[in-house]
Motif scaffolding. Structure first.
Motif, PDB file in Angstrom:
ATOM      1  N   VAL A  95       0.855  -1.188   0.000  1.00 41.55           N
ATOM      2  CA  VAL A  95       0.000   0.000   0.000  1.00 41.55           C
ATOM      3  C   VAL A  95       0.892   1.238   0.000  1.00 41.55           C
ATOM      4  O   VAL A  95       1.838   1.343   0.792  1.00 41.55           O
ATOM      5  CB  VAL A  95      -0.930   0.026   1.229  1.00 41.55           C
ATOM      6  N   TYR A  96       0.614   2.170  -0.916  1.00 43.36           N
ATOM      7  CA  TYR A  96       1.381   3.418  -1.038  1.00 43.36           C
ATOM      8  C   TYR A  96       0.391   4.559  -1.240  1.00 43.36           C
ATOM      9  O   TYR A  96      -0.340   4.588  -2.222  1.00 43.36           O
ATOM     10  CB  TYR A  96       2.356   3.327  -2.215  1.00 43.36           C
ATOM     11  N   LYS A  97       0.372   5.502  -0.303  1.00 42.55           N
ATOM     12  CA  LYS A  97      -0.548   6.655  -0.368  1.00 42.55           C
ATOM     13  C   LYS A  97      -1.989   6.193  -0.579  1.00 42.55           C
ATOM     14  O   LYS A  97      -2.711   6.681  -1.455  1.00 42.55           O
ATOM     15  CB  LYS A  97      -0.126   7.616  -1.479  1.00 42.55           C
ATOM     16  N   ASP A  98      -2.396   5.211   0.218  1.00 42.73           N
ATOM     17  CA  ASP A  98      -3.763   4.675   0.200  1.00 42.73           C
ATOM     18  C   ASP A  98      -4.123   3.964  -1.098  1.00 42.73           C
ATOM     19  O   ASP A  98      -5.308   3.740  -1.384  1.00 42.73           O
ATOM     20  CB  ASP A  98      -4.785   5.805   0.463  1.00 42.73           C
ATOM     21  N   ASN A  99      -3.145   3.615  -1.901  1.00 45.32           N
ATOM     22  CA  ASN A  99      -3.379   2.879  -3.140  1.00 45.32           C
ATOM     23  C   ASN A  99      -2.582   1.579  -3.119  1.00 45.32           C
ATOM     24  O   ASN A  99      -1.492   1.517  -2.533  1.00 45.32           O
ATOM     25  CB  ASN A  99      -2.977   3.710  -4.364  1.00 45.32           C
ATOM     26  N   ARG A 100      -3.112   0.576  -3.778  1.00 45.32           N
ATOM     27  CA  ARG A 100      -2.413  -0.699  -3.883  1.00 45.32           C
ATOM     28  C   ARG A 100      -1.393  -0.632  -5.007  1.00 45.32           C
ATOM     29  O   ARG A 100      -1.687  -0.168  -6.118  1.00 45.32           O
ATOM     30  CB  ARG A 100      -3.410  -1.821  -4.173  1.00 45.32           C
ATOM     31  N   LEU A 101      -0.184  -1.075  -4.708  1.00 44.58           N
ATOM     32  CA  LEU A 101       0.869  -1.169  -5.711  1.00 44.58           C
ATOM     33  C   LEU A 101       1.277  -2.631  -5.853  1.00 44.58           C
ATOM     34  O   LEU A 101       1.312  -3.379  -4.865  1.00 44.58           O
ATOM     35  CB  LEU A 101       2.088  -0.334  -5.318  1.00 44.58           C
ATOM     36  N   PHE A 102       1.614  -3.010  -7.089  1.00 46.90           N
ATOM     37  CA  PHE A 102       1.981  -4.396  -7.366  1.00 46.90           C
ATOM     38  C   PHE A 102       3.294  -4.413  -8.136  1.00 46.90           C
ATOM     39  O   PHE A 102       3.556  -3.540  -8.974  1.00 46.90           O
ATOM     40  CB  PHE A 102       0.897  -5.079  -8.195  1.00 46.90           C
ATOM     41  N   LEU A 103       4.102  -5.422  -7.843  1.00 46.49           N
ATOM     42  CA  LEU A 103       5.312  -5.685  -8.614  1.00 46.49           C
ATOM     43  C   LEU A 103       5.050  -6.903  -9.484  1.00 46.49           C
ATOM     44  O   LEU A 103       4.772  -7.996  -8.979  1.00 46.49           O
ATOM     45  CB  LEU A 103       6.508  -5.933  -7.686  1.00 46.49           C
ATOM     46  N   TYR A 104       5.111  -6.694 -10.805  1.00 46.70           N
ATOM     47  CA  TYR A 104       4.830  -7.766 -11.763  1.00 46.70           C
ATOM     48  C   TYR A 104       6.098  -8.137 -12.521  1.00 46.70           C
ATOM     49  O   TYR A 104       6.947  -7.278 -12.815  1.00 46.70           O
ATOM     50  CB  TYR A 104       3.762  -7.328 -12.770  1.00 46.70           C
ATOM     51  N   LYS A 105       6.174  -9.411 -12.833  1.00 43.14           N
ATOM     52  CA  LYS A 105       7.233  -9.934 -13.691  1.00 43.14           C
ATOM     53  C   LYS A 105       6.607 -10.299 -15.034  1.00 43.14           C
ATOM     54  O   LYS A 105       5.674 -11.104 -15.096  1.00 43.14           O
ATOM     55  CB  LYS A 105       7.876 -11.160 -13.044  1.00 43.14           C
ATOM     56  N   GLY A 106       7.118  -9.674 -16.109  1.00 42.62           N
ATOM     57  CA  GLY A 106       6.581  -9.918 -17.437  1.00 42.62           C
ATOM     58  C   GLY A 106       7.463 -10.859 -18.232  1.00 42.62           C
ATOM     59  O   GLY A 106       8.588 -10.504 -18.604  1.00 42.62           O
ATOM     60  N   ILE A 107       6.972 -12.046 -18.479  1.00 46.02           N
ATOM     61  CA  ILE A 107       7.727 -13.063 -19.217  1.00 46.02           C
ATOM     62  C   ILE A 107       7.248 -13.071 -20.662  1.00 46.02           C
ATOM     63  O   ILE A 107       6.045 -13.137 -20.919  1.00 46.02           O
ATOM     64  CB  ILE A 107       7.526 -14.451 -18.582  1.00 46.02           C
ATOM     65  N   PRO A 108       8.169 -12.976 -21.635  1.00 45.91           N
ATOM     66  CA  PRO A 108       7.748 -12.993 -23.043  1.00 45.91           C
ATOM     67  C   PRO A 108       6.947 -14.248 -23.360  1.00 45.91           C
ATOM     68  O   PRO A 108       7.318 -15.365 -22.994  1.00 45.91           O
ATOM     69  CB  PRO A 108       9.068 -12.959 -23.814  1.00 45.91           C
ATOM     70  N   ARG A 109       5.839 -14.038 -24.026  1.00 41.69           N
ATOM     71  CA  ARG A 109       4.971 -15.153 -24.387  1.00 41.69           C
ATOM     72  C   ARG A 109       5.460 -15.780 -25.694  1.00 41.69           C
ATOM     73  O   ARG A 109       5.721 -15.075 -26.669  1.00 41.69           O
ATOM     74  CB  ARG A 109       3.539 -14.656 -24.564  1.00 41.69           C
TER      75      ARG A 109
END
Length: 551
Positions: A526-540
């Protein structure tokens, strides 16, 4: 009314005393203790990403026109020498204050002698404004140094030596430095007070000198060096969204509260500010032209700060050296009439500091359970161990000794400036010994940055620097990304993420919209009342290509 007479101080002892109080009040060994806070992280990121000349200021890959290159460049130089960025930013501010103390000392010494120089230096280093703002990693103290040094050099060359050509060249140089550190606002603050000076410093009759076009050429060079990289960058990237100015109601609040704010932030010396502007006392000015020059600078700059809707309390630092010199020149008059009253008021302040020293010492050694029963909102006090506890104890005990010494000098009717410097040093040591370690122990920004970093792969030698993308919808996150220790680039995840075969990492508020990748959520917070996500993008993988290869 009883007359208060101060003995003429010894120059050598006075210089040593002021330097010792300065060293205790602005402890270099404590500057880097606290993590980056407020906007310090923006200057840290700007310094980190500064890699060209002329410099282009970027924050996470986006051009930033509200930060100017001189301050981040100095911080980058100190950081390159191995100093932590937290220390580097604040060190520049404190050293600028020390330089101003020395300049004010010399200016007052030449016009009013040793008593004026001691008082002026004491004012410069001991206002409440300096105590609050000079220990923060912002460029304003450096701007104050540039402005006052330029004004003083211009006065010395123009009136003291009669060399207007050199005076204009110096004005161009310092005006350019002000532009590089504070932008157009800094240049205006430097130039306008000079342009409205009165005789014999009326500049409108001095514009025929050859130094004027040289001055303008120097200014043009500084402006071009900063403007050209921005112009080139605008051709390749969108300009940042400009923040809205303050609301009308907020501007009227500023107009009403400006003078009370000056009075409060320059305490206790604002109680003497009336003297340099008193028509009955102006004839007693030891150097009338020098005093007139400073009065015009102070009033002009004060009015501009008052009317500027973007003025913040930190901008009042520009007035501090002018205030210090004016009070230093008239100090002897004020203390002659009101010295006993000042000492009486300082005596009450001293007893308060004595009580605070005892309470702060108890804060260091009383059980945590007892302190949290008295102050329920206290967080963990685990830092009160080892070397940290020893240093804090020494600082609090030193503060106690300074307070006792100040009270003794009050009883002996010693110099007002000396008594207050002792109390000011005591107050600052209590801050460094107890308040600052308490704040520094709670490090949410660096903790979040390290948490993000724990989900990222380690960098490998010989490969290009690791980059993590930040969704353009996220504003800020500069300190957290700084403590991640990797390169961060702002991007529109649907269009600007690198279209290659590499795995990418993205901080966003939702699943990135970039096609051609499978997204795996690694972490959320949670950052400044917002949800933050860390995503890993794997080439399809392209199934059609695989089928063709098999066939």
């Amino acid at each position: 009314m009883a007359i208060f007479e101060e003995k003429k101080p010894c120059a050598g002892r006075t210089i040593c005393f002021i330097l010792v109080i300065f060293a205790l009040s602005y402890s270099f060994w404590d500057l880097g203790m606290r993590e980056l806070f407020r906007n310090e992280s923006e200057y840290a990121v700007a310094a980190q990403e500064m890699n060209s000349f002329p410099p282009l200021i970027t924050l996470h890959g986006q051009m930033q026109t509200g930060i100017f290159p001189l301050f981040p460049a100095l911080a980058k130089g100190l950081s390159a020498c191995g100093l932590p960025m937290e220390f580097s930013l604040r060190f520049i501010s404190v050293v600028s204050l020390l330089a101003l103390v020395m300049i004010v000392w010399l200016a007052c010494y030449r016009t009013g002698g040793i008593q004026a120089s001691a008082a002026g230096a004491a004012v410069m280093l001991s206002t409440l404004l300096a105590a609050e703002k000079a220990v923060e990693g912002y460029p304003h103290m450096l701007t104050a140094l540039i402005l006052y040094s330029g004004w003083l050099l211009w006065f010395e060359l123009a009136l003291g030596r009669g060399n207007w050509n050199l005076a204009w060249i110096a004005a161009g140089l310092f005006g350019g430095l002000a532009y590089c550190n504070a932008g157009v606002t800094g240049l205006i603050y430097f130039a306008i007070p000079l342009l409205i000076q009165q005789r014999p410093l009326n500049v409108w009759t001095k514009l025929r000198y050859p130094g004027v076009p040289v001055c303008l050429g120097i200014l043009a060079l500084f402006i071009l060096l900063q403007w050209l990289p921005q112009w080139e960058a605008k051709m390749a990237m969108a300009a940042p969204v400009q923040q809205e100015g303050p609301a009308v109601s907020g501007y009227f609040k500023q107009l009403i509260g400006f003078l009370p704010d000056i009075f409060f932030r320059f305490l206790p010396w604002s109680l003497m500010l009336w003297a340099p502007f008193c028509s009955a006392l102006i004839p007693l000015d030891p150097n009338p032209l020098f005093g007139k020059f400073h009065r015009i600078l102070f009033l002009t700059l004060g009015v501009m700060l008052w009317l500027n809707p973007e003025t913040r309390s930190r901008d009042l630092l520009y007035l501090t050296p002018l205030l210090a010199v004016l009070i230093g020149e008239f100090y002897w008059i004020v203390v002659r009439r009101y010295g006993f009253r000042f000492l009486t008021a300082f005596r009450f302040f001293g007893w308060i500091l004595l009580l605070a020293s005892i309470l702060f010492l108890g804060f260091l050694y009383l059980p945590e359970s007892f302190l949290q029963s008295v102050l329920p909102r206290l967080h963990a006090l685990d830092y009160r161990t080892g070397v940290s506890l020893i240093v804090a104890t020494l600082e609090v005990l030193t503060a106690f000794c300074l307070t006792v010494t100040g009270l003794i000098l009050c009883v002996r009717k010693q110099a007002v400036w000396k008594v207050y410097l002792l109390f000011f040093g005591s107050m600052m040591l209590l801050f460094w010994g107890v308040v600052n370690p308490y704040r520094a122990y709670n490090r949410p920004r660096s903790a979040m940055g390290r948490e993000f970093r724990s989900f990222l792969p380690a960098e490998e030698e010989g490969k290009k620097p690791f980059t993590i993308y930040k969704d353009s919808q996220i504003s800020g996150l500069y300190p957290e990304c700084w403590y991640m220790g990797v390169r961060v680039k702002t991007a529109d995840t649907s269009r600007q993420i690198a279209d290659d075969s590499e795995t990418v990492y993205v901080i966003s508020t939702g699943v990135p919209a970039a096609a051609g990748r499978d997204w795996v959520r690694l972490y959320d917070t949670v950052y400044k009342d917002n949800r933050l996500f860390l995503y890993k993008g794997i080439p399809r993988k392209d199934e059609t290509d695989e089928y063709d290869e098999d066939y």
